[in-house]
Scaffold this active site. Structure first.
Site, mmCIF file in Angstrom:
data_model
loop_
_atom_site.group_PDB
_atom_site.id
_atom_site.type_symbol
_atom_site.label_atom_id
_atom_site.label_comp_id
_atom_site.label_asym_id
_atom_site.label_seq_id
_atom_site.Cartn_x
_atom_site.Cartn_y
_atom_site.Cartn_z
ATOM 1 N N HIS A 150 0.634 58.450 72.122
ATOM 2 C CA HIS A 150 1.303 57.621 71.108
ATOM 3 C C HIS A 150 1.348 58.277 69.724
ATOM 4 C CE1 HIS A 150 1.608 54.649 74.125
ATOM 5 N NE2 HIS A 150 0.450 54.062 73.963
ATOM 6 N N HIS B 85 5.011 48.033 72.246
ATOM 7 C CA HIS B 85 3.895 47.980 73.195
ATOM 8 C C HIS B 85 3.382 46.545 73.362
ATOM 9 C CE1 HIS B 85 0.668 49.467 75.616
ATOM 10 N NE2 HIS B 85 0.756 50.729 75.199
ATOM 11 N N GLU C 111 7.392 48.818 78.533
ATOM 12 C CA GLU C 111 7.668 49.663 77.374
ATOM 13 C C GLU C 111 8.918 50.503 77.662
ATOM 14 O OE1 GLU C 111 3.838 51.736 76.328
ATOM 15 O OE2 GLU C 111 3.205 50.514 78.040
#
Length: 352
Positions: free
Chosen positions: A109, A180, A316
């Protein structure tokens, strides 16, 4: 309820340096959604069950203090690159770039300096939308180019949360942004999602190694527990000895969506029979990471609830993970000076 839609703004907390954090809530008379300028996070989603009883179907925290830490990235906007980058590095236009190693030898991420720990600028747009803006300078998180980011949330009269991502960069740079959100259609505090029925409109997926880095292959779902083309409950195959599920401690993979590239098509659906709540996901992106909260580990959330493993699921929407290192995957590179816009929509309704 007859409601005149409007964006309601209220105090949500403060940054360490004293800057105010705000919460923005939009109510259409049937459902309501809340967002914060801390990380442009989607904080809550109030949805009625078949008896009209409202419940918050998003896992998260009660105030900004929780989101300033937010280990699971509840409701977060993730970027520049969501998901994993193998070796925490990539090469673009002949130049090598190094990212932080925050997941073994890999990057997850784009951390550790995540977008969801930053205060974004906020702008209310009309009665049903809020826009969050962030400037990510050249070199930020290790990426090339100054990236200007806009994330627009709209609550529609059809009970959908539309997310419009728009970015521009002054240099070529990889971009793979997602939300998310962790969903539990029984309510954030209702425990395991094993009985939630899921469908993913994908004939193939990208398998991963033991560190959850894509191998570069694209495999057919047919004949494997990864086949969600026909709806089935999450619990049906999550205990399988299939190596991909064993390595991930559950589902945590990218599915290669069937819809035409660039077309905003139906990607996935979920239905919770006990409450009647259902959700459809539409996106113009080529992939969706289906994650079953395999590492929640008792995270303390809203109302002091302890979120255990597999108490939520995520859809996602994304480019394929580590696509910057796999030229055979759809390219995540945004060209300098070119506006790049993607859309994802989560629509809530009563299922059958």
């Amino acid at each position: 309820r007859e409601v005149i839609m409007a964006v309601k703004k209220e105090h949500f907390g403060r940054m360490a340096d004293g800057r105010e954090i705000s919460l923005y809530t939009i109510d259409n008379g049937t459902v309501s959604a809340s967002f914060t300028d801390l990380g442009a996070v989607w904080v809550s989603m109030m949805v009625p069950d078949r008896n009209g009883e409202l419940a918050d179907v998003l896992l998260g925290y009660d105030d900004a203090e929780g989101y300033l830490v937010n280990g699971p990235h509840f409701g977060s906007i993730v970027g520049r690159i969501a998901n994993r980058t193998g070796g925490a590095s990539f090469t673009l236009n002949g130049t090598s770039y190094v990212l932080g190693k925050n997941k073994g030898e890999n990057n997850l991420h784009s951390g550790p300096d995540y977008y969801d720990r930053r205060l974004w600028a906020a702008r209310e747009v009309g009665e049903d939308s809020v826009v969050f803006l962030l400037d990510s300078p050249d070199g930020d998180q290790g990426f090339p180019g100054e990236l200007k980011i806009s994330v627009k949330y709209t609550l529609t009269k059809e009970n959908a949360v539309d997310i419009l991502y728009a970015v521009t960069s002054d240099r070529d740079t990889p971009v793979n942004m997602t939300n998310h959100a962790y969903f539990n259609l029984g309510g954030h505090d209702s425990g395991s999602v094993s009985d939630t029925r899921v469908q993913i409109l994908a004939d193939s997926f990208t398998p991963t190694d033991a560190d959850s880095i894509p191998t570069g292959e694209i495999l057919a779902v047919e004949g494997t527990p990864m086949d969600f083309r026909t709806p089935k409950t999450i619990g049906t195959d999550i205990g399988s000895d299939y190596i991909q599920i064993v390595q991930g401690k559950g589902f945590d993979h990218n599915w290669c969506l069937n819809h035409a590239p660039g077309v905003c098509g139906l990607a996935a659906s979920a239905y919770h029979e006990a409450s009647g709540r259902a959700m459809d996901v539409y996106t113009d992106l080529p992939g969706v990471q289906f994650y079953t909260g395999n590492w929640l580990g008792g995270e303390k959330g809203k109302g002091g609830v302890s979120y255990e493993d597999r108490d939520a699921f995520c859809f996602e929407t994304q480019m394929y993970p580590d696509s910057v290192n796999h030229p055979q995957f759809p390219s995540p590179v945004v060209k300098a000076g070119t506006a790049h816009v993607t859309r994802t929509s989560y629509r809530f309704y009563m299922g059958k």
